[in-house]
Structures are given as C-alpha cells and as structure tokens.
Design a protein around this motif. Structure first.
Motif, PDB file in Angstrom:
ATOM      1  N   ASN A 137       1.490  10.183  27.393  1.00  0.00           N
ATOM      2  CA  ASN A 137       1.663   9.435  28.480  1.00  0.00           C
ATOM      3  C   ASN A 137       1.342   7.745  28.332  1.00  0.00           C
ATOM      4  O   ASN A 137       0.106   7.541  27.702  1.00  0.00           O
ATOM      5  N   GLY A 138       1.954   6.891  29.089  1.00  0.00           N
ATOM      6  CA  GLY A 138       1.546   5.461  29.240  1.00  0.00           C
ATOM      7  C   GLY A 138       1.729   4.737  28.181  1.00  0.00           C
ATOM      8  O   GLY A 138       1.483   3.514  28.200  1.00  0.00           O
ATOM      9  N   GLY A 139       2.843   5.036  27.267  1.00  0.00           N
ATOM     10  CA  GLY A 139       3.463   4.195  26.036  1.00  0.00           C
ATOM     11  C   GLY A 139       4.691   3.498  26.717  1.00  0.00           C
ATOM     12  O   GLY A 139       4.793   3.370  28.037  1.00  0.00           O
ATOM     13  N   HIS A 180      -4.675   2.025  26.175  1.00  0.00           N
ATOM     14  CA  HIS A 180      -5.742   2.050  24.989  1.00  0.00           C
ATOM     15  C   HIS A 180      -5.243   1.016  23.659  1.00  0.00           C
ATOM     16  O   HIS A 180      -6.225   0.702  23.166  1.00  0.00           O
ATOM     17  N   ASN A 181      -4.049   0.528  23.581  1.00  0.00           N
ATOM     18  CA  ASN A 181      -3.731  -0.199  22.545  1.00  0.00           C
ATOM     19  C   ASN A 181      -4.284  -1.525  22.806  1.00  0.00           C
ATOM     20  O   ASN A 181      -4.627  -2.302  21.901  1.00  0.00           O
ATOM     21  N   SER A 188       0.942  -6.072  20.759  1.00  0.00           N
ATOM     22  CA  SER A 188       1.418  -5.866  22.218  1.00  0.00           C
ATOM     23  C   SER A 188       2.770  -5.291  21.990  1.00  0.00           C
ATOM     24  O   SER A 188       3.000  -4.483  23.020  1.00  0.00           O
ATOM     25  N   ASP A 189       3.489  -5.205  20.989  1.00  0.00           N
ATOM     26  CA  ASP A 189       4.793  -4.230  20.862  1.00  0.00           C
ATOM     27  C   ASP A 189       4.497  -3.125  19.800  1.00  0.00           C
ATOM     28  O   ASP A 189       5.502  -3.204  18.748  1.00  0.00           O
ATOM     29  N   MET A 191       4.208  -0.333  17.160  1.00  0.00           N
ATOM     30  CA  MET A 191       5.129   0.603  17.032  1.00  0.00           C
ATOM     31  C   MET A 191       4.277   2.156  17.323  1.00  0.00           C
ATOM     32  O   MET A 191       4.876   3.149  17.731  1.00  0.00           O
ATOM     33  N   HIS A 192       3.004   2.189  17.380  1.00  0.00           N
ATOM     34  CA  HIS A 192       2.095   3.179  17.949  1.00  0.00           C
ATOM     35  C   HIS A 192       2.526   3.477  19.458  1.00  0.00           C
ATOM     36  O   HIS A 192       2.335   4.463  20.016  1.00  0.00           O
ATOM     37  N   LEU A 193       2.927   2.423  20.328  1.00  0.00           N
ATOM     38  CA  LEU A 193       3.353   2.759  21.639  1.00  0.00           C
ATOM     39  C   LEU A 193       4.598   3.446  21.871  1.00  0.00           C
ATOM     40  O   LEU A 193       4.702   3.730  22.749  1.00  0.00           O
ATOM     41  N   TYR A 194       5.288   3.596  20.712  1.00  0.00           N
ATOM     42  CA  TYR A 194       6.705   4.357  20.770  1.00  0.00           C
ATOM     43  C   TYR A 194       6.230   5.876  20.069  1.00  0.00           C
ATOM     44  O   TYR A 194       7.322   6.381  20.327  1.00  0.00           O
ATOM     45  N   GLY A 195       5.299   6.117  19.540  1.00  0.00           N
ATOM     46  CA  GLY A 195       5.127   7.307  18.719  1.00  0.00           C
ATOM     47  C   GLY A 195       5.813   7.357  17.502  1.00  0.00           C
ATOM     48  O   GLY A 195       5.944   8.512  16.839  1.00  0.00           O
TER      49      GLY A 195
END
Length: 249
Positions: A137-139, A180-181, A188-189, A191-195
């Motif tokens: 969650n939260g991405g 967390h990032n 800020s963008d 790729m970890h935020l997208y999985g």
C-alpha cells in the motif's frame, strides 16, 4: 507446482518476521489462498494471441536477449518473433527442445517456477513488501497493481538467477511506499514506488557481472554497478525511457 525442499534462509526468516509484526492483514495480503498452477489449455506457437500468451510473455520476459542490448519482450498477448526468440532461450536454458513451441514440457517448466501463492520459486512476496509496514500500500499505484508489477519483476529475476549459474539473489529493497521512500531519501519518482524495481545483492558475484547479465533480461533501468548493491527496474514497462547508468557493458 513441483515441490522442492529449501532450507530456512533469509527469505523464510523475513517472511516470518513480517508476518509476526503485521498480523492477520499481512497474512491475507501475502498468502491469499492456495493458487493453482496456470492452466495452459493449448500449445502456444508463433501467431497465437490471447490471455495465455500474455501470461507466457510475463514468465519469459527475462530471456529478452542473448547479449547486452535494449531489448524487452512485449507483454501484449501477441506471440510474435520476439516472444518466440525468448521462448527458445528459456527452453535452451532449461534443457528443453528449443523449438519455440510452448507445449506440455515447456508449460510444466514454466509452472515449476511458480509457488502456490503466486510468487516464484526462488523469490517470496515478503522480500518485496514495503519495509515500514509489510504491505504493498501507499505507492504510486494500487496495491494490486504494485503486486502484479512485483510478480513480473520476480520472473525476470528468475532468469537473472539462472544466468548467474543459479546463484541465490538477495533482494534488499523492493516496493516502497511514498512515505517510506521519502524517509530514506529515495528519488521522488523512484521505480520502487511502482513495484517495478529491486535492489540486489548476489554474494560471491561482482555487481558488474550482475549488471552485465541484467542487460539481457529486459531490465530497462540499471543503476551503476559501483554501488554496494545492484539496482534493476523495468521503467520502460511504464512508458519511461531506458536508463543504464554505466551504458552497455
């Protein structure tokens, strides 16, 4: 799925730690019930189209190229020449007849790489969840979309692991929530935020070697191999430009 014994390792311990800390909700997320191996209903060959071709492309995406090059398998449900070439590489790697025909033997090998919870043979959901709360969650995408991106990343990592001589790969960081990032100073963008990203450690293998093998696995984002880990991601799957920090090595 073909069952196999694996000794307790970091993945098993991490899964247990996360489950203990996050409780029932995490258990429901990571283990949503017993999944069956994919029900291939026909032999797939070049020219075929459909949802089963899409699933095939996801599973052989890590076999995008023989040598370093900005090549990726299109996940579009259309069994074209690129998919056929990737299938042949997969078949060769696993000792199958390399004819690009996805029949029972190839389908059985594809299913043998799937765990009953939908993750892959050598990678667990627990390695990829957000480290601050143990969820997806939260991405930048919904949890279900993130989890699907993680699954696709896992299959590319299975290919990378095979190309490294079946060397175990440790995932230090997978999905990150926006919060967390930011806490750890991530882009800020990212790729970890997208999985779609993973930071890797392969004990006994130089990051440069990991980088070079990753160049053949359809990863469109590769951070420098001079860091203390090797970052890989699939940013082109999100419509982003390819970025290999050290270029083609």
């Amino acid at each position: 799925m073909v069952s196999s014994f694996r000794p307790i390792d970091r993945r098993t311990m991490l899964r247990g730690t996360l489950a203990a800390g996050a409780g029932v909700a995490l258990g429901q997320l990571l283990f949503p019930g017993t999944a069956q191996a994919y029900a291939w209903s026909r032999t797939l060959e070049q020219g075929a189209t459909g949802a089963d071709v899409t699933e095939l492309q996801i599973r052989i995406a890590g076999w995008a190229a023989d040598s370093a090059g900005q090549s990726r398998v299109s996940v579009d449900g259309d069994f074209g020449p690129g998919t056929a070439a990737a299938v042949r590489r997969f078949q060769t790697a696993y000792g199958l007849t390399a004819d690009a025909s996805v029949g029972p033997a190839t389908q059985a090998k594809l299913n043998a790489l799937e765990q009953s919870d939908g993750s892959t043979l050598h990678f667990d959901w627990s390695e990829f969840v957000n480290q601050s709360d143990g969820t997806f969650n939260g991405g930048k995408l919904s949890a279900s979309q993130v989890k699907e991106n993680v699954r696709r990343c896992m299959y590319k990592l299975e290919a990378l692991r095979k190309k490294l001589g079946d060397q175990p790969i440790t995932v230090n960081s997978g999905f990150r929530s926006i919060a967390h990032n930011a806490e750890i100073g991530g882009a800020s963008d990212s790729m970890h935020l997208y999985g779609t990203a993973a930071d890797l450690d392969v004990p006994g293998v130089a990051n440069k070697t990991v980088y070079q093998k990753a160049e053949t696995c359809g990863f469109s984002g590769l951070e420098t191999y001079t860091a203390d880990h090797q970052h890989v991601d699939s940013r082109a799957d999100l419509g982003r430009d390819w970025w290999w920090e050290n270029g083609t090595v």
